[in-house]
Design a protein around this motif. Structure first.
Motif, PDB file in Angstrom:
ATOM      1  N   ALA A  10       0.829  -1.208   0.000  1.00  0.00           N
ATOM      2  CA  ALA A  10       0.000   0.000   0.000  1.00  0.00           C
ATOM      3  C   ALA A  10       0.864   1.259   0.000  1.00  0.00           C
ATOM      4  O   ALA A  10       0.550   2.230  -0.693  1.00  0.00           O
ATOM      5  CB  ALA A  10      -0.933  -0.010   1.212  1.00  0.00           C
ATOM      6  N   GLU A  11       1.961   1.229   0.751  1.00  0.00           N
ATOM      7  CA  GLU A  11       2.868   2.379   0.752  1.00  0.00           C
ATOM      8  C   GLU A  11       3.483   2.590  -0.634  1.00  0.00           C
ATOM      9  O   GLU A  11       3.558   3.721  -1.122  1.00  0.00           O
ATOM     10  CB  GLU A  11       3.980   2.174   1.785  1.00  0.00           C
ATOM     11  N   ALA A  12       3.915   1.501  -1.266  1.00  0.00           N
ATOM     12  CA  ALA A  12       4.546   1.609  -2.591  1.00  0.00           C
ATOM     13  C   ALA A  12       3.567   2.151  -3.630  1.00  0.00           C
ATOM     14  O   ALA A  12       3.960   2.880  -4.536  1.00  0.00           O
ATOM     15  CB  ALA A  12       5.074   0.253  -3.031  1.00  0.00           C
ATOM     16  N   LEU A  13       2.303   1.786  -3.484  1.00  0.00           N
ATOM     17  CA  LEU A  13       1.277   2.256  -4.413  1.00  0.00           C
ATOM     18  C   LEU A  13       0.703   3.618  -4.010  1.00  0.00           C
ATOM     19  O   LEU A  13      -0.182   4.150  -4.686  1.00  0.00           O
ATOM     20  CB  LEU A  13       0.141   1.229  -4.496  1.00  0.00           C
ATOM     21  N   ARG A  14       1.199   4.135  -2.900  1.00  0.00           N
ATOM     22  CA  ARG A  14       0.751   5.427  -2.354  1.00  0.00           C
ATOM     23  C   ARG A  14      -0.746   5.457  -2.058  1.00  0.00           C
ATOM     24  O   ARG A  14      -1.432   6.459  -2.287  1.00  0.00           O
ATOM     25  CB  ARG A  14       1.149   6.564  -3.283  1.00  0.00           C
ATOM     26  N   ILE A  15      -1.242   4.326  -1.519  1.00  0.00           N
ATOM     27  CA  ILE A  15      -2.645   4.249  -1.094  1.00  0.00           C
ATOM     28  C   ILE A  15      -2.738   3.899   0.388  1.00  0.00           C
ATOM     29  O   ILE A  15      -3.807   3.535   0.878  1.00  0.00           O
ATOM     30  CB  ILE A  15      -3.444   3.229  -1.945  1.00  0.00           C
ATOM     31  N   ASP A  16      -1.616   4.016   1.105  1.00  0.00           N
ATOM     32  CA  ASP A  16      -1.598   3.660   2.521  1.00  0.00           C
ATOM     33  C   ASP A  16      -2.447   4.602   3.381  1.00  0.00           C
ATOM     34  O   ASP A  16      -2.727   4.296   4.530  1.00  0.00           O
ATOM     35  CB  ASP A  16      -0.162   3.583   3.055  1.00  0.00           C
ATOM     36  N   HIS A  17      -2.886   5.722   2.824  1.00  0.00           N
ATOM     37  CA  HIS A  17      -3.796   6.607   3.553  1.00  0.00           C
ATOM     38  C   HIS A  17      -5.206   6.017   3.634  1.00  0.00           C
ATOM     39  O   HIS A  17      -6.014   6.448   4.453  1.00  0.00           O
ATOM     40  CB  HIS A  17      -3.856   7.987   2.882  1.00  0.00           C
ATOM     41  N   SER A  18      -5.490   4.982   2.805  1.00  0.00           N
ATOM     42  CA  SER A  18      -6.829   4.402   2.804  1.00  0.00           C
ATOM     43  C   SER A  18      -6.855   2.886   3.028  1.00  0.00           C
ATOM     44  O   SER A  18      -7.913   2.329   3.304  1.00  0.00           O
ATOM     45  CB  SER A  18      -7.550   4.723   1.493  1.00  0.00           C
ATOM     46  N   THR A  19      -5.702   2.208   2.925  1.00  0.00           N
ATOM     47  CA  THR A  19      -5.680   0.749   3.078  1.00  0.00           C
ATOM     48  C   THR A  19      -4.264   0.272   3.405  1.00  0.00           C
ATOM     49  O   THR A  19      -3.327   1.055   3.391  1.00  0.00           O
ATOM     50  CB  THR A  19      -6.206   0.054   1.804  1.00  0.00           C
TER      51      THR A  19
END
Length: 67
Positions: A10-19
């Motif tokens: 999720a961090e690598a995809l820059r979606i760690d703010h939601s999942t």
């Protein structure tokens, strides 16, 4: 290994703010397995519970092929 496939992905995809983690307010899909996947990854092939977007699902049995 599991951390790499969840939080770090999720961090690598820059979606760690939601999942990516089981945290209040974040979206999460999860499974329960009959064992400890940190010790034996093969237990991931036989989930006993599956939940997506807050909805409980019956895990579908994966048919085995005869050789």
């Amino acid at each position: 290994m599991i951390d790499l496939a969840t939080r770090r992905a999720a961090e690598a995809l820059r979606i760690d703010h939601s999942t990516g983690t089981l945290t209040a307010g974040l979206a999460a899909d999860l499974i329960a397995v009959p064992g400890d996947p940190r010790r034996d990854l093969t237990v991931l092939a036989t989930p006993i519970l599956a939940m997506t977007a807050g909805h409980l699902h019956d895990p579908v049995a994966v048919p085995t092929t005869e050789e």
